[in-house]
Design an enzyme around this catalytic site. Structure first.
Site, PDB file in Angstrom:
ATOM      1  N   ASP A 225       0.857  -1.194   0.000  1.00 33.43           N
ATOM      2  CA  ASP A 225       0.000   0.000   0.000  1.00 33.43           C
ATOM      3  C   ASP A 225       0.890   1.240   0.000  1.00 33.43           C
ATOM      4  O   ASP A 225       2.092   1.146   0.198  1.00 33.43           O
ATOM      5  CB  ASP A 225      -0.884   0.004   1.257  1.00 33.43           C
ATOM      6  CG  ASP A 225      -0.039  -0.036   2.525  1.00 33.43           C
ATOM      7  OD1 ASP A 225       0.362   1.028   2.998  1.00 33.43           O
ATOM      8  OD2 ASP A 225       0.258  -1.146   3.038  1.00 33.43           O
ATOM      9  N   ASP A 227       0.427   3.656   2.260  1.00 35.98           N
ATOM     10  CA  ASP A 227       0.083   4.232   3.562  1.00 35.98           C
ATOM     11  C   ASP A 227      -1.044   5.265   3.369  1.00 35.98           C
ATOM     12  O   ASP A 227      -2.027   4.950   2.689  1.00 35.98           O
ATOM     13  CB  ASP A 227       1.339   4.802   4.242  1.00 35.98           C
ATOM     14  CG  ASP A 227       1.125   4.954   5.742  1.00 35.98           C
ATOM     15  OD1 ASP A 227       0.520   4.058   6.347  1.00 35.98           O
ATOM     16  OD2 ASP A 227       1.547   5.973   6.301  1.00 35.98           O
TER      17      ASP A 227
END
Ligand code: ADE
Length: 287
Positions: A225, A227
């Protein structure tokens, strides 16, 4: 049933993180339930055998699932001292540790791999983080928290898989946060301004304890990801799991290639951790 003892020393271990719960192409030779003065590890330790690519002789690997067999341990609940002490008691001197991470840099895309060379500690000091206490005083060097010799082997193996869709970043700084909540946007941007490359909740104290126990330790990170600093959707658990699952085959292939290389040269004890011998003059107490 699988034996619950193993008589040969085991020099190499893999600590699997989120998404790496097992390894293909290995034969399960034993399942060990070990207890240590620091408690019991996250999971029973599987001893997996794999023929050495050089000699054909079976090479044992210890495999430990950091979050437990059913992912039941949150990052702050992981018995890191028991994990490291249990591996060391088997003879392990070389650890490949795997971790799902958030990316703090545009060029580190979800599903990319990173071989980190630095760590910034943002844990809160609530995890037991040392073997040295209770009258036993020790200070280890931690300027380079990972083992450069091991890192070189890991990078070479990662690059050898580039044709098969593995994207690898040779260096990077991990920000290790306490969790279990993810970061605020302000924190995420702060870590970017510090030069952080990726973020996780598992590098520490694992890496510190491995250093105290005179074990060569290298983490392999896989980004799941961006974040919460990026304009894409903020990180959530489903996102982490989905990327991990989608790229698990590459992750297992990567770890498998590293183990092949390590067992080829029987690096385990003889080469990699030699320079750490005696660095910790009190390590005898745990080893
Ligand atoms: N592990 C995977 N993604 C993460 C993130 N964004 N922050 C902390 N740990 C993570």
């Amino acid at each position: 049933g699988v034996p619950n003892t193993y008589s040969e020393p085991v020099h190499i271990a893999v600590i699997g993180g989120t998404g790496i719960q097992s390894l293909a192409n290995f034969t399960l030779a034993a399942t060990l339930s070990i207890s240590t003065p620091w408690g019991t590890p996250s999971s029973p330790i599987s001893i997996l055998e794999h023929p050495s690519p050089a000699t054909g002789k079976p090479i044992p690997i210890a495999f430990l699932s950091r979050h437990g067999l059913h992912h039941e341990l949150a990052p702050h609940e992981i018995p890191n001292r028991a994990n490291i002490a249990a591996l060391r008691s088997l003879g392990v001197r070389t650890i490949i540790a795997f971790s799902a991470v958030g990316s703090l840099q545009e060029e580190i895309r979800p599903r990319d791999f990173v071989v980190p060379d630095q760590i910034i500690d943002r844990t809160k000091g609530i995890r037991p983080f040392t073997f040295f206490e209770g009258g036993m005083v020790g200070h280890v060097g931690f300027g380079d928290p990972f083992d450069e010799g091991l890192a070189k082997i890991v990078r070479k193996c990662g690059h050898s898989l580039e044709g098969e869709g593995v994207r690898l970043h040779d260096r990077g700084t991990i920000v290790c946060m306490e969790g279990p909540q993810f970061s605020t946007r302000a924190e995420s941007n702060l870590y970017r301004s510090w030069g952080g490359s990726v973020i996780n909740m598992s590098a520490l104290p694992e890496a510190k304890l491995a250093r105290e126990a005179e074990m060569a330790y290298q983490m392999i990170c896989m980004a799941t990801d961006y974040d919460c600093w990026h304009e894409t959707e903020d990180v959530n658990v489903e996102m982490v799991m989905a990327h991990m699952k989608a790229n698990a085959e590459n992750a297992r292939r990567f770890v498998g290639a590293v183990l092949d290389e390590l067992s080829k040269e029987e690096h385990g004890e003889q080469v990699l951790a030699k320079h750490l011998d005696g660095q910790m003059k009190f390590a005898g107490a745990i080893t």
